[in-house]
Each structure stands twice: as C-alpha cells, then as structure tokens.
Scaffold this motif. Structure first.
Motif, PDB file in Angstrom:
ATOM      1  N   PRO A 242       0.624  -1.232  -0.069  1.00 56.50           N
ATOM      2  CA  PRO A 242      -0.168  -0.071   0.025  1.00 56.50           C
ATOM      3  C   PRO A 242       0.674   1.250   0.049  1.00 56.50           C
ATOM      4  CG  PRO A 242       0.046  -0.865   2.219  1.00 56.50           C
ATOM      5  CD  PRO A 242       0.520  -2.000   1.282  1.00 56.50           C
ATOM      6  N   ASP A 243       2.122   0.931   0.244  1.00 60.99           N
ATOM      7  CA  ASP A 243       2.814   2.238   0.549  1.00 60.99           C
ATOM      8  C   ASP A 243       4.359   2.087   0.356  1.00 60.99           C
ATOM      9  OD1 ASP A 243       3.700   5.152   0.570  1.00 60.99           O
ATOM     10  OD2 ASP A 243       3.335   5.202   2.835  1.00 60.99           O
ATOM     11  N   GLY A 244       4.702   1.438  -0.744  1.00 58.33           N
ATOM     12  CA  GLY A 244       6.271   0.966  -1.000  1.00 58.33           C
ATOM     13  C   GLY A 244       6.635   0.987  -2.316  1.00 58.33           C
ATOM     14  N   GLN A 245       7.936   0.849  -2.655  1.00 58.69           N
ATOM     15  CA  GLN A 245       8.275   0.853  -4.090  1.00 58.69           C
ATOM     16  C   GLN A 245       9.302  -0.199  -4.220  1.00 58.69           C
ATOM     17  OE1 GLN A 245       9.513   5.004  -4.262  1.00 58.69           O
ATOM     18  NE2 GLN A 245      11.627   4.580  -4.172  1.00 58.69           N
ATOM     19  N   SER A 246       9.262  -1.172  -5.196  1.00 62.95           N
ATOM     20  CA  SER A 246      10.224  -2.122  -5.501  1.00 62.95           C
ATOM     21  C   SER A 246       9.822  -2.509  -7.033  1.00 62.95           C
ATOM     22  CB  SER A 246      10.070  -3.273  -4.776  1.00 62.95           C
ATOM     23  OG  SER A 246      10.385  -4.380  -5.066  1.00 62.95           O
ATOM     24  N   LEU A 247      11.315  -3.026  -7.723  1.00 63.84           N
ATOM     25  CA  LEU A 247      11.132  -3.722  -9.134  1.00 63.84           C
ATOM     26  C   LEU A 247      10.211  -4.542  -9.013  1.00 63.84           C
ATOM     27  CD1 LEU A 247      12.336  -3.598 -11.958  1.00 63.84           C
ATOM     28  CD2 LEU A 247      14.430  -5.231 -10.675  1.00 63.84           C
ATOM     29  N   TRP A 248      10.052  -5.355  -8.019  1.00 61.02           N
ATOM     30  CA  TRP A 248       9.293  -6.409  -8.268  1.00 61.02           C
ATOM     31  C   TRP A 248       7.781  -6.186  -8.018  1.00 61.02           C
ATOM     32  CZ3 TRP A 248      12.534  -9.374  -9.730  1.00 61.02           C
ATOM     33  CH2 TRP A 248      13.810  -9.471  -9.400  1.00 61.02           C
ATOM     34  N   GLU A 249       7.461  -5.066  -7.805  1.00 62.60           N
ATOM     35  CA  GLU A 249       6.092  -4.550  -7.921  1.00 62.60           C
ATOM     36  C   GLU A 249       5.561  -4.499  -9.503  1.00 62.60           C
ATOM     37  OE1 GLU A 249       3.973  -4.166  -5.501  1.00 62.60           O
ATOM     38  OE2 GLU A 249       4.842  -3.584  -3.861  1.00 62.60           O
ATOM     39  N   ILE A 250       6.739  -3.842 -10.217  1.00 60.94           N
ATOM     40  CA  ILE A 250       6.571  -3.985 -11.628  1.00 60.94           C
ATOM     41  C   ILE A 250       6.529  -5.416 -12.063  1.00 60.94           C
ATOM     42  CG2 ILE A 250       7.631  -3.147 -13.940  1.00 60.94           C
ATOM     43  CD1 ILE A 250       9.120  -1.013 -12.148  1.00 60.94           C
ATOM     44  N   ALA A 251       7.367  -6.213 -11.687  1.00 61.58           N
ATOM     45  CA  ALA A 251       7.518  -7.677 -12.207  1.00 61.58           C
ATOM     46  C   ALA A 251       6.360  -8.300 -12.026  1.00 61.58           C
ATOM     47  CB  ALA A 251       8.889  -8.520 -11.609  1.00 61.58           C
ATOM     48  N   ALA A 252       5.609  -8.270 -11.187  1.00 59.11           N
ATOM     49  CA  ALA A 252       4.563  -8.731 -10.753  1.00 59.11           C
ATOM     50  C   ALA A 252       3.310  -8.724 -11.811  1.00 59.11           C
ATOM     51  CB  ALA A 252       3.848  -8.482  -9.463  1.00 59.11           C
ATOM     52  N   LEU A 253       3.394  -7.738 -12.596  1.00 55.89           N
ATOM     53  CA  LEU A 253       2.432  -7.201 -13.603  1.00 55.89           C
ATOM     54  C   LEU A 253       3.026  -7.239 -14.976  1.00 55.89           C
ATOM     55  CD1 LEU A 253       0.572  -4.531 -11.853  1.00 55.89           C
ATOM     56  CD2 LEU A 253      -0.324  -6.739 -12.161  1.00 55.89           C
ATOM     57  N   VAL A 254       4.156  -7.930 -15.268  1.00 59.80           N
ATOM     58  CA  VAL A 254       4.567  -8.171 -16.637  1.00 59.80           C
ATOM     59  C   VAL A 254       4.600  -9.752 -17.166  1.00 59.80           C
ATOM     60  CG1 VAL A 254       5.920  -6.098 -16.711  1.00 59.80           C
ATOM     61  CG2 VAL A 254       7.014  -8.310 -15.903  1.00 59.80           C
ATOM     62  N   GLU A 255       4.538 -10.024 -18.310  1.00 60.01           N
ATOM     63  CA  GLU A 255       4.933 -11.260 -18.776  1.00 60.01           C
ATOM     64  C   GLU A 255       6.223 -11.529 -19.208  1.00 60.01           C
ATOM     65  OE1 GLU A 255       2.552 -13.639 -18.434  1.00 60.01           O
ATOM     66  OE2 GLU A 255       0.990 -12.366 -17.981  1.00 60.01           O
ATOM     67  N   LEU A 256       6.803 -12.541 -19.269  1.00 61.52           N
ATOM     68  CA  LEU A 256       8.042 -12.727 -19.849  1.00 61.52           C
ATOM     69  C   LEU A 256       8.128 -13.870 -20.956  1.00 61.52           C
ATOM     70  CD1 LEU A 256      10.326 -13.313 -16.405  1.00 61.52           C
ATOM     71  CD2 LEU A 256      10.017 -11.191 -17.732  1.00 61.52           C
ATOM     72  N   LYS A 257       8.333 -13.126 -22.122  1.00 62.54           N
ATOM     73  CA  LYS A 257       8.386 -13.635 -23.454  1.00 62.54           C
ATOM     74  C   LYS A 257       9.945 -14.096 -23.901  1.00 62.54           C
ATOM     75  CE  LYS A 257       8.173 -11.531 -27.453  1.00 62.54           C
ATOM     76  NZ  LYS A 257       7.635 -10.497 -28.483  1.00 62.54           N
ATOM     77  N   THR A 258       9.984 -15.329 -24.280  1.00 64.46           N
ATOM     78  CA  THR A 258      11.233 -15.919 -24.617  1.00 64.46           C
ATOM     79  C   THR A 258      11.315 -15.919 -26.229  1.00 64.46           C
ATOM     80  OG1 THR A 258      11.577 -17.238 -22.682  1.00 64.46           O
ATOM     81  CG2 THR A 258      12.907 -17.981 -24.531  1.00 64.46           C
ATOM     82  N   VAL A 259      12.313 -15.561 -26.930  1.00 69.61           N
ATOM     83  CA  VAL A 259      12.451 -15.381 -28.349  1.00 69.61           C
ATOM     84  C   VAL A 259      13.733 -16.053 -28.812  1.00 69.61           C
ATOM     85  CG1 VAL A 259      12.771 -13.704 -30.243  1.00 69.61           C
ATOM     86  CG2 VAL A 259      11.363 -13.039 -28.216  1.00 69.61           C
ATOM     87  N   TRP A 260      13.596 -16.995 -29.762  1.00 72.58           N
ATOM     88  CA  TRP A 260      14.709 -17.714 -30.171  1.00 72.58           C
ATOM     89  C   TRP A 260      15.101 -16.946 -31.464  1.00 72.58           C
ATOM     90  CZ3 TRP A 260      16.894 -22.400 -28.731  1.00 72.58           C
ATOM     91  CH2 TRP A 260      16.221 -22.862 -27.436  1.00 72.58           C
ATOM     92  N   HIS A 261      16.322 -16.763 -31.893  1.00 75.44           N
ATOM     93  CA  HIS A 261      16.716 -16.393 -33.166  1.00 75.44           C
ATOM     94  C   HIS A 261      18.241 -16.769 -33.819  1.00 75.44           C
ATOM     95  CE1 HIS A 261      18.293 -13.503 -36.422  1.00 75.44           C
ATOM     96  NE2 HIS A 261      16.913 -12.563 -36.137  1.00 75.44           N
ATOM     97  N   PRO A 262      18.134 -17.405 -35.059  1.00 69.86           N
ATOM     98  CA  PRO A 262      19.140 -17.955 -35.360  1.00 69.86           C
ATOM     99  C   PRO A 262      20.591 -17.323 -35.474  1.00 69.86           C
ATOM    100  CG  PRO A 262      17.790 -17.621 -37.141  1.00 69.86           C
ATOM    101  CD  PRO A 262      17.002 -17.256 -35.911  1.00 69.86           C
ATOM    102  N   VAL A 263      21.647 -17.726 -35.121  1.00 71.34           N
ATOM    103  CA  VAL A 263      22.927 -16.850 -35.175  1.00 71.34           C
ATOM    104  C   VAL A 263      23.127 -16.798 -36.666  1.00 71.34           C
ATOM    105  CG1 VAL A 263      25.378 -17.110 -34.795  1.00 71.34           C
ATOM    106  CG2 VAL A 263      23.742 -17.984 -32.916  1.00 71.34           C
ATOM    107  N   GLY A 264      23.512 -15.715 -37.150  1.00 74.51           N
ATOM    108  CA  GLY A 264      23.964 -15.307 -38.628  1.00 74.51           C
ATOM    109  C   GLY A 264      25.342 -15.796 -38.669  1.00 74.51           C
ATOM    110  N   ARG A 265      25.629 -16.150 -40.067  1.00 80.85           N
ATOM    111  CA  ARG A 265      26.984 -16.511 -40.293  1.00 80.85           C
ATOM    112  C   ARG A 265      27.636 -15.229 -40.421  1.00 80.85           C
ATOM    113  NH1 ARG A 265      27.319 -21.740 -42.304  1.00 80.85           N
ATOM    114  NH2 ARG A 265      25.625 -22.664 -42.527  1.00 80.85           N
TER     115      ARG A 265
END
Length: 265
Positions: A242-265
């Motif tokens: 109710p009266d604090g601040q933290s990076l984890w307050e942001i993290a609780a409301l985001v989704e983590l997306k994992t992306v794959w990309h081929p290594v270029g030659r």
C-alpha cells in the motif's frame, strides 16, 4: 454582497474525461459529494483502458518514462491541492518521488528482468518483459494519495493500462491526482479512476473477461472471492504494497516472453 464560492464536485475519471456516474448516484465522503460508480461505469473504464493499451504499450520505454516524469511535474505544480486531500505535504512529496523513481525504471526493465539465455545450438535466446494488458486495481484505504500512486505507477510503467477503484473513505486524493494526470502527457484511457463502493465494483472488475491482471492490495476481506472470480479467465493476481516501491512490484504485472533467433553467418 458576499460572493458564494463554487463548490467542487468530484466525478469519475474515465478515458481522459470526468463524467458523472451514469446512474446519477453520489455518496458522501470527506465532507463532499462524490460520484458513486456503477457496473456500467466500470465497463466504460475497462473499454477505455483496452482502447488505450496498444498505443501505450507501443511507445518506446524512454517515452513512457518521460511521460511519467511529466506526471510528477504536474503533481508538483498541484502540491498544495494534493496536500489538502491527504495526510499533508510529506505524503505528497513521497508520492511525487515515487513516480519519478518508477519513471527511471521504464527503459531499464528489459535489462533488469530480461536475460540472454545459454542454449545448446546455433541460436540466440532472449527473455524480454512485456506488459500484461489491462490491470484492475483495488486501491488501499490509506494512505489516501501514496496508496493510489504506489499501485498505479508500477502497473503503467511497463506499458499496462489500469482501472483503479479508489479508497471508499478517502477518495478525494485520487480524483485530485486524476486532474494532474489529465493535464500531463499521459494518453487518455491509460489510467481510469472510479470512486464508490468496493464491495459493489470489485466483483465486476475481477470477473470482467477483458481485464488481464488484478491487484488486490486494498481488497481486504473481499480478496478470496475476487481471486475465485479472477480465475475464470486466468487473470494474474497480485497483492502489492500500500505504500512501498520495488522493482518486483513492476515484475508482478509483466509477462516474460522468450525469443529464439538463429545465429547469422
């Protein structure tokens, strides 16, 4: 003849405007008549938040941080008015500093919450944070101003939009804050603030199928029923400070997306 001052009427904040409740209802709080939002008002607020989401999420992180900093500037300009609606100048200063603190995280979230992952193959593998969508917030009863700011700022800094139910007993600070938001660069609909009875509004917010996450910081005894209602469309549920601040307050409301990309030659 003595002049009769114009008394301020406290309305809702939906889609960047200040409408009265469609029901015409008000209730008395802090010596003022305050709009008492209905289910229809809540639906309008969710619709406004959904319409604002693509544009807000699509802004660069730097731009969102600059807009939040502008919100802090507008709060600073209204410092005296805000102080009269909460516990005083110290609470206002804390709330302003908190907005600035979260603004600074806007373009650092990807580095702090994301990662480059080692994989067995010729690929790059990245995990990046993305906004969840529309966040429903049940604000705490106290502190009147810092409680609203503490829940709104971490929700919107990552690109989410929000529908917040303000404190029932101390709603004036939330509407005073809305007037600062309306005169900042924050796009209409990113933040929507409803005043009224939590026990009437919160169940509809929790069960609304177009709300993606729920912050039950101020839900108190309503929380178990709201969590069950939120399960119908698998909402992300959190209970922030109710009266604090933290990076984890942001993290609780985001989704983590994992992306794959081929290594270029």
């Amino acid at each position: 003849m003595a002049r009769i001052p114009v008394r301020k009427t406290y309305k809702l904040y939906i889609g960047g405007a200040f409408p009265r409740s469609e029901s015409g209802r008000t209730y008395e709080a802090e010596g003022a008549n305050v709009a008492r939002a209905s289910r229809k008002d809540l639906r309008d607020a969710v619709r406004a938040a959904r319409q604002a989401f693509p544009g807000w999420a699509g802004l660069s992180a730097y731009a969102r941080g600059q807009i939040l900093y502008r919100v802090a500037e507008m709060m600073e300009a209204r410092r005296a008015d805000l102080a009269s609606r909460c516990a005083g100048a110290e609470e206002v200063d804390r709330a302003i500093d908190r907005v600035v603190w979260y603004a600074g995280w806007a373009d650092k979230l990807a580095q702090a919450l994301g990662s480059a992952n080692p994989v067995a193959g010729p690929y790059f593998n990245f995990t990046v944070p993305e906004p969840t969508g529309v966040v429903g917030i049940v604000c705490p009863e106290e502190p009147a101003l810092a409680g609203v700011v503490s829940r709104l700022a971490p929700a919107i800094v990552s690109g989410n939009t929000a529908v917040a139910i303000a404190s029932r007993s101390r709603p004036l600070a939330a509407i005073e804050l809305a007037e600062a938001l309306a005169t900042s660069d924050l796009p209409a609909g990113v933040v929507n603030i409803l005043t009224g009875h939590k026990e009437e509004l919160a169940p509809w917010l929790a069960s609304h199928m177009d709300v993606n996450a729920l912050d039950l910081c101020g839900a108190d005894s309503l929380a178990p029923d709201l969590e069950r209602a939120a399960a119908d469309n698998v909402k992300r549920v959190t209970r922030g400070s109710p009266d604090g601040q933290s990076l984890w307050e942001i993290a609780a409301l985001v989704e983590l997306k994992t992306v794959w990309h081929p290594v270029g030659r």
